[in-house]
Design a protein around this motif. Structure first.
Motif, PDB file in Angstrom:
ATOM      1  N   UNK A   1       0.922  -1.155  -0.029  1.00 16.97           N
ATOM      2  CA  UNK A   1      -0.040   0.019   0.153  1.00 16.97           C
ATOM      3  C   UNK A   1       0.939   1.445   0.048  1.00 16.97           C
ATOM      4  N   UNK A   2       0.759   2.091  -1.040  1.00 18.75           N
ATOM      5  CA  UNK A   2       1.296   3.458  -1.258  1.00 18.75           C
ATOM      6  C   UNK A   2       0.321   4.383  -1.271  1.00 18.75           C
ATOM      7  N   UNK A   3       0.193   5.444  -0.595  1.00 20.39           N
ATOM      8  CA  UNK A   3      -0.877   6.227  -0.545  1.00 20.39           C
ATOM      9  C   UNK A   3      -0.473   7.651  -1.469  1.00 20.39           C
ATOM     10  N   UNK A   4       0.862   7.972  -1.385  1.00 26.09           N
ATOM     11  CA  UNK A   4       1.519   9.091  -2.019  1.00 26.09           C
ATOM     12  C   UNK A   4       1.600   8.772  -3.488  1.00 26.09           C
ATOM     13  N   UNK A   5       0.809   9.498  -4.190  1.00 33.34           N
ATOM     14  CA  UNK A   5       1.069   9.703  -5.738  1.00 33.34           C
ATOM     15  C   UNK A   5       2.540   9.675  -5.999  1.00 33.34           C
TER      16      UNK A   5
END
Length: 483
Positions: free
Chosen positions: A287-291
């Motif tokens: 999971x990576x939230x930062x574009x």
């Protein structure tokens, strides 16, 4: 009716897992208004339910937002609603919900699934579970709750697309004899695009949709996304990559598959929309939230073509397409040398599976020579899109709008007789293509060997049937010779 410009506008409503989305779209694909409203669910182990009352409240919120953005001179020519395939509930004789909605991935109907020979994700096992747990009631699909509210009808027919996973025979266009014991609780069925009624005054007040607006039967969210991609002529395919990978195409006749991996929806015009859903996908990525971080990882992954590791990136246990292996688990051969290499291995593993899906469709005799379209959340990654066409060795296109709600606006336009045109022709006008992608032959050649290794590994594990593995290797060797 007064329309702005030369054509009309149509409303598409998508009942998703996490939200409801409404889009008001013109005949040339211009979005005049949009609205969203969140949905919540109850998850506990294999249990996943939603409150049908929340569906209606969210539709009211999203529709009012979409309609409030339009010019007063624009009156929608019609609307259609899609829902999550396999989501089902029970209602009473007046169409009022008696039970929660059992979502497509609710896993409690294991015994019922075995009893009818279906996967637990299909609607019929869950409907039988509900009848056992709650007692008598009418089997109802998710969008039917909304169309009944919109039209003010007590009970509305369901569409054959949603009925498919409840055991409906789309070829005979009838419930099969095997379901005779349950005929009294099963809904009437119509083809998608069939007019169900009009928005009633009470619903107009609640939603902001003008009273008298035609309501037409919709399709499942997967079919809605396919319509939104424009992949509607025989041989065209839409590859939807989100948490998992789904391929849906168009064919003049059903694609036969004794393994039951590929199933066929009936298109509004009577042709066929075959497809299958894999368990690999972006859900296997960390999971990576930062574009910005996502873009950085994509950029660094480009340095590993091919990756030093070979990954089969299942987002959840068990595989459904391009082969059926309930016991399959994710695996990685080799050790990634860095975070970027590990990221690259997953991206490439999904692309290899996508290629294997197309090889399986070719093995079944499905037409796959038409245009390929990429949609789904992962289509926002420019790098992954290019990687996928490189692995596949074929061009692809990415639409401007990738939402199922657009597909329902297209279906609403078709169902209300927009110019007497075919669904594919209506979609041609309303679906805008944003990007055209071409494979780079030198990059395609890089992935031949790891793709062949993955095929071998899947066969050795007993998951991939040998006839399919042999067919895939034959196609790969032919592609190598041709190149």
């Amino acid at each position: 009716m007064m329309f702005e410009g030369d054509g009309g506008a149509w409303l598409g409503i998508d009942l998703g897992t996490q939200s409801v989305r409404a889009l008001l779209v013109t005949v040339d694909g211009t979005v005049l208004g949009s609205g969203t409203a969140p949905l919540t669910g109850r998850r506990d182990g294999v249990r996943h339910e939603q409150d049908p009352g929340e569906w209606w409240a969210a539709v009211c919120t999203a529709s009012r937002a979409a309609m409030s953005q339009r010019s007063s001179r624009v009156r929608p020519g019609g609307l259609a609603v899609c829902g999550t395939s396999g989501t089902v509930l029970l209602t009473d004789a007046q169409g009022r919900p008696l039970t929660p909605g059992l979502m497509y991935d609710d896993g409690r109907a294991v015994a019922e699934a075995a009893r009818v020979g279906m996967q637990t994700s299909w609607a019929l096992p869950k409907a039988l579970w509900l009848l056992d747990a709650y007692g008598p009631g009418r089997v109802t699909h998710q969008p039917d709750v909304i169309t009944a509210q919109l039209t003010g009808g007590v009970v509305v027919p369901t569409d054959s697309s949603h009925a498919l996973k409840t055991g409906y025979d789309a070829e005979r266009e009838a419930w099969p004899p095997q379901l005779a014991d349950w005929r009294e609780v099963l809904p009437a069925v119509v083809r998608p695009g069939t007019r169900l009624g009009e928005v009633c005054p009470a619903a107009a007040e609640a939603t902001g949709i003008p009273a008298g607006t035609p309501v037409v039967a919709g399709m499942t969210d997967g079919c809605a996304a396919q319509i939104a991609s424009g992949a509607l002529r025989s041989g065209a395919w839409n590859s939807v990559l989100g948490t998992t990978l789904v391929l849906k195409g168009a064919s003049a006749k059903p694609v036969r598959d004794d393994a039951g991996v590929v199933y066929n929806h009936r298109a509004p015009d009577g042709s066929w929309l075959p497809g299958g859903a894999s368990s690999v996908g972006a859900g296997a990525l960390p999971t990576v939230a930062d574009p910005a971080e996502l873009a950085e990882l994509d950029g660094r992954a480009a340095e590993y073509e091919p990756s030093g590791a070979l990954t089969y990136p299942l987002a959840s246990p068990g595989e459904r397409f391009p082969f059926l292996a309930p016991d399959a688990t994710a695996f990685t051969l080799g050790t990634p040398v860095s975070e970027a290499d590990s990221w690259a291995a997953v991206l490439q593993g999904v692309a290899f599976t996508e290629r294997l899906c197309l090889d399986y469709l070719h093995y079944l005799g499905a037409p796959i020579d038409g245009p390929l379209t990429f949609t789904g959340g992962a289509a926002r990654s420019a790098y992954w899109n290019q990687l996928r066409v490189d692995v596949l060795g074929r061009p692809a296109r990415v639409p401007e709008q990738i939402e199922p709600a657009l597909g329902m606006a297209v279906l609403a336009a078709y169902g209300t007789g927009a110019g007497g045109r075919a669904l594919s022709e209506v979609a041609d006008g309303m679906v805008r293509i944003r990007t055209l992608l071409e494979p780079r032959s030198s990059h395609t050649a890089r992935f031949t060997e790891p793709y062949a290794r993955l095929v071998d590994e899947l066969e050795n594990r007993g998951w991939l049937p040998t006839p399919l593995a042999t067919h895939t290797r034959t196609r790969l060797n032919q592609d190598t010779i041709d190149s």
